[in-house]
Design a protein around this motif. Structure first.
Motif, PDB file in Angstrom:
ATOM      1  N   SER A   5      16.768   4.397  30.507  1.00  0.00           N
ATOM      2  CA  SER A   5      17.439   3.544  29.528  1.00  0.00           C
ATOM      3  C   SER A   5      16.503   2.429  29.059  1.00  0.00           C
ATOM      4  N   GLU A   6      15.716   1.904  29.988  1.00  0.00           N
ATOM      5  CA  GLU A   6      14.761   0.858  29.649  1.00  0.00           C
ATOM      6  C   GLU A   6      13.687   1.407  28.710  1.00  0.00           C
ATOM      7  N   LEU A   7      13.192   2.604  28.983  1.00  0.00           N
ATOM      8  CA  LEU A   7      12.196   3.236  28.115  1.00  0.00           C
ATOM      9  C   LEU A   7      12.775   3.542  26.742  1.00  0.00           C
ATOM     10  N   GLU A   8      14.015   3.991  26.719  1.00  0.00           N
ATOM     11  CA  GLU A   8      14.661   4.279  25.439  1.00  0.00           C
ATOM     12  C   GLU A   8      14.788   3.002  24.607  1.00  0.00           C
ATOM     13  N   GLN A   9      15.144   1.901  25.257  1.00  0.00           N
ATOM     14  CA  GLN A   9      15.285   0.637  24.543  1.00  0.00           C
ATOM     15  C   GLN A   9      13.927   0.161  24.011  1.00  0.00           C
ATOM     16  N   ARG A  10      12.897   0.319  24.840  1.00  0.00           N
ATOM     17  CA  ARG A  10      11.549  -0.051  24.378  1.00  0.00           C
ATOM     18  C   ARG A  10      11.121   0.803  23.193  1.00  0.00           C
ATOM     19  N   LEU A  11      11.441   2.087  23.259  1.00  0.00           N
ATOM     20  CA  LEU A  11      11.110   2.992  22.163  1.00  0.00           C
ATOM     21  C   LEU A  11      11.851   2.593  20.891  1.00  0.00           C
ATOM     22  N   VAL A  12      13.135   2.272  21.011  1.00  0.00           N
ATOM     23  CA  VAL A  12      13.917   1.830  19.857  1.00  0.00           C
ATOM     24  C   VAL A  12      13.321   0.548  19.279  1.00  0.00           C
ATOM     25  N   ASP A  13      12.941  -0.389  20.164  1.00  0.00           N
ATOM     26  CA  ASP A  13      12.329  -1.639  19.701  1.00  0.00           C
ATOM     27  C   ASP A  13      11.021  -1.372  18.949  1.00  0.00           C
ATOM     28  N   LEU A  14      10.194  -0.512  19.509  1.00  0.00           N
ATOM     29  CA  LEU A  14       8.918  -0.176  18.856  1.00  0.00           C
ATOM     30  C   LEU A  14       9.141   0.513  17.511  1.00  0.00           C
ATOM     31  N   GLU A  15      10.094   1.439  17.458  1.00  0.00           N
ATOM     32  CA  GLU A  15      10.391   2.114  16.192  1.00  0.00           C
ATOM     33  C   GLU A  15      10.910   1.120  15.156  1.00  0.00           C
ATOM     34  N   THR A  16      11.707   0.157  15.599  1.00  0.00           N
ATOM     35  CA  THR A  16      12.233  -0.861  14.683  1.00  0.00           C
ATOM     36  C   THR A  16      11.105  -1.719  14.138  1.00  0.00           C
ATOM     37  N   ARG A  17      10.204  -2.134  15.028  1.00  0.00           N
ATOM     38  CA  ARG A  17       9.060  -2.937  14.585  1.00  0.00           C
ATOM     39  C   ARG A  17       8.181  -2.155  13.613  1.00  0.00           C
ATOM     40  N   LEU A  18       7.946  -0.892  13.944  1.00  0.00           N
ATOM     41  CA  LEU A  18       7.118  -0.048  13.083  1.00  0.00           C
ATOM     42  C   LEU A  18       7.753   0.108  11.700  1.00  0.00           C
ATOM     43  N   ALA A  19       9.054   0.319  11.662  1.00  0.00           N
ATOM     44  CA  ALA A  19       9.744   0.465  10.377  1.00  0.00           C
ATOM     45  C   ALA A  19       9.641  -0.831   9.574  1.00  0.00           C
ATOM     46  N   PHE A  20       9.796  -1.962  10.249  1.00  0.00           N
ATOM     47  CA  PHE A  20       9.674  -3.248   9.565  1.00  0.00           C
ATOM     48  C   PHE A  20       8.268  -3.428   9.017  1.00  0.00           C
ATOM     49  N   GLN A  21       7.255  -3.107   9.820  1.00  0.00           N
ATOM     50  CA  GLN A  21       5.871  -3.255   9.366  1.00  0.00           C
ATOM     51  C   GLN A  21       5.552  -2.314   8.207  1.00  0.00           C
ATOM     52  N   GLU A  22       6.065  -1.103   8.261  1.00  0.00           N
ATOM     53  CA  GLU A  22       5.846  -0.171   7.150  1.00  0.00           C
ATOM     54  C   GLU A  22       6.493  -0.692   5.875  1.00  0.00           C
ATOM     55  N   HIS A  23       7.682  -1.247   6.002  1.00  0.00           N
ATOM     56  CA  HIS A  23       8.361  -1.825   4.841  1.00  0.00           C
ATOM     57  C   HIS A  23       7.569  -3.015   4.291  1.00  0.00           C
ATOM     58  N   ALA A  24       7.095  -3.871   5.180  1.00  0.00           N
ATOM     59  CA  ALA A  24       6.316  -5.038   4.757  1.00  0.00           C
ATOM     60  C   ALA A  24       5.026  -4.603   4.071  1.00  0.00           C
ATOM     61  N   LEU A  25       4.366  -3.586   4.613  1.00  0.00           N
ATOM     62  CA  LEU A  25       3.143  -3.077   3.986  1.00  0.00           C
ATOM     63  C   LEU A  25       3.428  -2.508   2.598  1.00  0.00           C
ATOM     64  N   GLY A  26       4.536  -1.830   2.453  1.00  0.00           N
ATOM     65  CA  GLY A  26       4.913  -1.306   1.140  1.00  0.00           C
ATOM     66  C   GLY A  26       5.132  -2.430   0.130  1.00  0.00           C
ATOM     67  N   GLU A  27       5.822  -3.491   0.561  1.00  0.00           N
ATOM     68  CA  GLU A  27       6.044  -4.631  -0.330  1.00  0.00           C
ATOM     69  C   GLU A  27       4.734  -5.322  -0.683  1.00  0.00           C
ATOM     70  N   LEU A  28       3.843  -5.477   0.295  1.00  0.00           N
ATOM     71  CA  LEU A  28       2.543  -6.089   0.027  1.00  0.00           C
ATOM     72  C   LEU A  28       1.715  -5.232  -0.931  1.00  0.00           C
ATOM     73  N   SER A  29       1.788  -3.931  -0.756  1.00  0.00           N
ATOM     74  CA  SER A  29       1.060  -3.032  -1.644  1.00  0.00           C
ATOM     75  C   SER A  29       1.575  -3.145  -3.079  1.00  0.00           C
ATOM     76  N   ASP A  30       2.890  -3.200  -3.223  1.00  0.00           N
ATOM     77  CA  ASP A  30       3.481  -3.358  -4.556  1.00  0.00           C
ATOM     78  C   ASP A  30       3.082  -4.698  -5.179  1.00  0.00           C
ATOM     79  N   ALA A  31       3.093  -5.757  -4.367  1.00  0.00           N
ATOM     80  CA  ALA A  31       2.722  -7.084  -4.871  1.00  0.00           C
ATOM     81  C   ALA A  31       1.254  -7.112  -5.282  1.00  0.00           C
ATOM     82  N   LEU A  32       0.398  -6.462  -4.501  1.00  0.00           N
ATOM     83  CA  LEU A  32      -1.023  -6.412  -4.840  1.00  0.00           C
ATOM     84  C   LEU A  32      -1.242  -5.631  -6.135  1.00  0.00           C
ATOM     85  N   ALA A  33      -0.544  -4.533  -6.299  1.00  0.00           N
ATOM     86  CA  ALA A  33      -0.662  -3.744  -7.531  1.00  0.00           C
ATOM     87  C   ALA A  33      -0.208  -4.571  -8.736  1.00  0.00           C
ATOM     88  N   ALA A  34       0.881  -5.309  -8.585  1.00  0.00           N
ATOM     89  CA  ALA A  34       1.374  -6.151  -9.679  1.00  0.00           C
ATOM     90  C   ALA A  34       0.382  -7.260  -9.996  1.00  0.00           C
TER      91      ALA A  34
END
Length: 78
Positions: A5-34
């Motif tokens: 359960s602890e490993l599953e929670q860590r995995l969920v946390d890591l996936e959440t962080r990764l999704a947030f970072q991917e979203h942030a990178l996408g927004e930064l890429s769009d802002a740079l293009a603009a």
């Protein structure tokens, strides 16, 4: 808390962080293009303005009214 359960929670946390970072990178890429697009547009506008100024200066230098300092009215006296 069980280990799996602890490993599953860590995995969920890591996936959440990764999704947030991917979203942030996408927004930064769009802002740079603009920003690059706006910079290119501003460069073109500046180039056109400079060309217009060059043409105006050439026209003013060729004009008999502005080319002859003697034809200008005297400055006001205070």
């Amino acid at each position: 808390m069980p280990v799996s359960s602890e490993l599953e929670q860590r995995l969920v946390d890591l996936e959440t962080r990764l999704a947030f970072q991917e979203h942030a990178l996408g927004e930064l890429s769009d802002a740079l293009a603009a920003a690059r697009s706006e910079e290119a547009r501003n460069t073109l506008l500046l180039f056109r303005a400079l060309e217009e100024i060059k043409h105006l200066r050439a026209a003013m230098a060729a004009s008999p009214l502005t080319g002859d300092v003697g034809s200008e009215p005297p400055p006001p006296h205070y």
